[in-house]
Design a protein around this motif. Structure first.
Motif, mmCIF file in Angstrom:
data_model
loop_
_atom_site.group_PDB
_atom_site.id
_atom_site.type_symbol
_atom_site.label_atom_id
_atom_site.label_comp_id
_atom_site.label_asym_id
_atom_site.label_seq_id
_atom_site.Cartn_x
_atom_site.Cartn_y
_atom_site.Cartn_z
ATOM 1 N N ASN A 1 -14.700 -6.004 1.900
ATOM 2 C CA ASN A 1 -14.983 -6.175 0.466
ATOM 3 C C ASN A 1 -15.913 -7.361 0.200
ATOM 4 O OD1 ASN A 1 -13.291 -8.333 0.795
ATOM 5 N ND2 ASN A 1 -11.963 -7.885 -0.942
ATOM 6 N N ASN B 1 -6.284 0.678 -12.472
ATOM 7 C CA ASN B 1 -6.103 1.136 -11.090
ATOM 8 C C ASN B 1 -6.320 2.628 -10.895
ATOM 9 O OD1 ASN B 1 -5.532 -1.399 -10.083
ATOM 10 N ND2 ASN B 1 -3.349 -1.223 -10.533
ATOM 11 N N ARG C 1 -9.998 2.158 -10.107
ATOM 12 C CA ARG C 1 -10.088 2.048 -8.651
ATOM 13 C C ARG C 1 -10.068 3.425 -7.995
ATOM 14 N NH1 ARG C 1 -7.541 -3.147 -9.628
ATOM 15 N NH2 ARG C 1 -8.648 -4.761 -8.447
ATOM 16 N N ASN D 1 -10.606 -1.463 -3.183
ATOM 17 C CA ASN D 1 -9.252 -1.078 -2.796
ATOM 18 C C ASN D 1 -8.782 -1.789 -1.529
ATOM 19 O OD1 ASN D 1 -8.072 0.985 -4.676
ATOM 20 N ND2 ASN D 1 -10.092 1.915 -4.304
ATOM 21 N N LYS D 2 -9.415 -2.903 -1.189
ATOM 22 C CA LYS D 2 -8.967 -3.628 0.005
ATOM 23 C C LYS D 2 -7.541 -4.143 -0.217
ATOM 24 C CE LYS D 2 -10.172 -7.223 3.352
ATOM 25 N NZ LYS D 2 -10.041 -6.331 4.518
ATOM 26 N N VAL D 3 -6.690 -3.928 0.794
ATOM 27 C CA VAL D 3 -5.298 -4.382 0.731
ATOM 28 C C VAL D 3 -5.150 -5.593 1.636
ATOM 29 C CG1 VAL D 3 -2.906 -3.785 1.290
ATOM 30 C CG2 VAL D 3 -4.425 -2.065 0.292
ATOM 31 N N ASP E 1 -3.161 -6.569 -4.503
ATOM 32 C CA ASP E 1 -3.665 -5.202 -4.566
ATOM 33 C C ASP E 1 -2.538 -4.245 -4.961
ATOM 34 O OD1 ASP E 1 -2.207 -4.293 -2.015
ATOM 35 O OD2 ASP E 1 -3.236 -6.147 -1.430
ATOM 36 N N GLU E 2 -2.902 -2.958 -5.083
ATOM 37 C CA GLU E 2 -1.914 -1.963 -5.540
ATOM 38 C C GLU E 2 -0.725 -1.797 -4.590
ATOM 39 O OE1 GLU E 2 -3.266 1.843 -7.722
ATOM 40 O OE2 GLU E 2 -4.991 1.260 -6.513
ATOM 41 N N TYR F 1 1.397 -5.418 -4.788
ATOM 42 C CA TYR F 1 1.719 -6.013 -6.104
ATOM 43 C C TYR F 1 3.213 -5.936 -6.433
ATOM 44 C CZ TYR F 1 1.348 -7.463 -10.925
ATOM 45 O OH TYR F 1 1.508 -8.156 -12.093
#
Ligand code: ZN
Length: 512
Positions: free
Chosen positions: A207, A314, A318, A351-353, A363-364, A367
């Protein structure tokens, strides 16, 4: 204001009087929101003391109006009238919700409300000092007082199952700790291993394209374009300004303002804050005009509001299809920065985790683990399994356990959020409720329009917005959150759809 009828029932003078009094309650709240917006956006720092007095006065007046003997009396006298109307009529809902809020405001003794508000004012100063010193021990006595008052409030209000039910009810009417605890258990069982599997493939997503120099004004122009793209009315019923913490101020459905903040070396901050707040703004603007100046004239709960912000931030913002449409617009604003990029590379970048210490940057996938840690610690304190003095240590242990990382200090650990400086117990739960509900609601919209993603790709966001407006926003605050989810999505809050969405999306992105 004349009462509004939707049932054709003959006008009831007592109901008309209640409507009149509740309009004052709502207008006092709206006036306080304007002062709050000004405090966040315009006010010179010197105004702080006068402003806190002005806002405290409006809060007190609103509380006095709402809990007046006249309102209490009318709510009792209108029971037969309410029973004669359809449950979901505007009138019956208005009486029911006003009674619920009236009970909530009157079941806590005024001296405890004053004590909590004083503890909160002091708590904020001490929390700031503790952050300055990077030392939880500085904050500890203030937090102990906040916890003690919160406990007393729960005992005074009364509860059936768990004391924290009283606190959760403030944000999520009629929801119980017993409703959310199993959901967190389900999230933990799936998300902890998923986050670890992704961490093992951290290099699969790059990212760095988001971490470059981005001109502030261009970022704001891009943010404006993004919020208009998803249908937020920026021109006549909304506006966007800068503030330290991004916020939506729902003064009225025709005056719902959003704010954002900019980091000049990271594009994600402002753009996604804009989309998040636009989601809140769409909910506020989507409530029908007839509920203006009514206690029904807002969203159903903190969690339901968060379902809309997370939906647009999101689930839409995203998504691969959003970037297929929006990428050329991004390039128009930042041609040099995105010269070598593609819609797909930007989709992957946003969408980098990465397991991180800071909730607001999570991130999603991770979180909800941040929220779960806070929820578990609050509950452990209420259950007397952990003492406030041991909270920082317990915080570290949970981060190690769930995210595999440990904060090096208190500022990046337990002192990062402002929430516990003014209250303790169920302070964060609405965020996770919102994440789960966002997918339940989106899945329902997908049943009606299975081609929603393809519509995003060609710039049609109105279909989703109108579905939310017609199915969720239309009910304003008539129904409690679980009741509303049952009506709109067929069942109360569940974790399954959210977990399925996360697994599907990130298994693909990370090639798991
Ligand atoms: Zn939000």
């Amino acid at each position: 204001m004349m009462p509004r009828q939707d049932t054709g029932a003959p006008e009831n003078p007592k109901y008309a009087r209640l409507v009149e009094l509740l309009a004052e309650v709502r207008n006092l709240q709206g006036a306080r929101y304007v002062l709050f917006w000004d405090q966040q956006v315009m006010m010179p720092p010197g105004g702080a003391t006068a402003r806190s007095n002005q806002m405290a006065l409006l809060s007190r007046l609103r509380h006095e109006r709402f809990t007046s003997p006249e309102v209490g009396g009318l709510l009792e006298e209108l029971r037969d009238y309410e029973a004669s109307l359809p449950y979901d009529s505007d009138e019956a809902s208005n009486i029911r919700v006003a009674r619920r809020e009236y009970k909530k405001l009157t079941r806590i003794p005024p001296d405890l409300i004053v004590r909590l508000s004083r503890a909160g004012t002091q708590g904020y100063g001490v929390w700031m000092a503790a952050r300055e010193a990077n030392d939880f021990k500085v904050f500890r006595p203030a937090l102990e007082e906040i916890v003690a008052v919160s406990r007393e409030i729960c005992e005074a209000a009364g509860y059936q199952d768990h004391p924290m039910d009283v606190l959760l009810d403030q944000f999520e009417p009629d929801m119980k700790i017993a409703d959310v605890e199993p959901l967190f258990a389900e999230l933990r069982a799936s998300l902890v291993p998923l986050a670890k599997a992704i961490a093992a493939k951290a290099g699969a997503v790059d990212n760095s394209v988001l971490h470059q120099a981005f001109d502030r004004d261009q970022q704001l122009a891009l943010g404006r374009e993004a919020v208009k793209t998803v249908g937020y009315d920026l021109e006549t019923r909304g506006r966007m300004d800068l503030s330290v913490h991004p916020y939506t101020i729902d003064i009225d459905m025709n005056d719902a303002r959003i704010t954002t903040r900019v980091r000049e070396n990271y594009l994600g901050q402002s753009l996604f804050a804009c989309l998040h707040e636009a989601g809140h703004g769409l909910y506020a603007q989507g409530v029908p005009d007839k509920f203006s100046q009514s206690v029904l004239g807002e969203g159903a709960s903190g969690g339901l509001h968060e379902s809309q912000s997370r939906l647009w931030e999101n689930v839409v913002g995203r998504s691969r299809e959003f970037w297929q449409f929006f990428f050329p617009r991004l390039v128009t604003h930042f041609p040099a920065q995105f010269a070598g990029a593609t819609p797909e590379s930007v989709y992957r970048a946003v969408n980098k985790v990465m397991p991180s210490l800071i909730r607001v940057e999570a991130d999603e996938v991770t979180y909800n683990l941040h929220i779960m840690i806070r929820f578990e610690l609050e509950k452990a304190v209420f259950d007397r399994e952990v003492e406030v003095k041991d909270l920082a240590e317990a915080w570290h242990a949970k981060f190690k356990d769930y995210l595999g990382i440990t904060p090096a200090d208190d500022v990046t650990g337990i002192l990062q959020d402002i929430h516990w400086s003014s209250g303790f117990g169920a302070m964060f739960t609405s965020y996770t409720i919102g994440n789960l509900a966002s997918i339940q609601l989106y899945d329902e919209a997908l049943k009606a329009f299975p081609d929603l993603p393809a519509r995003f790709a060609r710039g049609d966001f109105d279909t989703l917005r109108d579905w939310m407006k017609g199915n969720l926003h239309v009910h304003a605050a008539k129904f409690a959150p679980q009741e509303l989810l049952r009506r709109v999505a067929g069942r109360p809050l569940v974790a399954g759809p959210y977990l399925a969405y996360i697994k599907r999306k990130f298994t693909d992105i990370y090639g798991l």
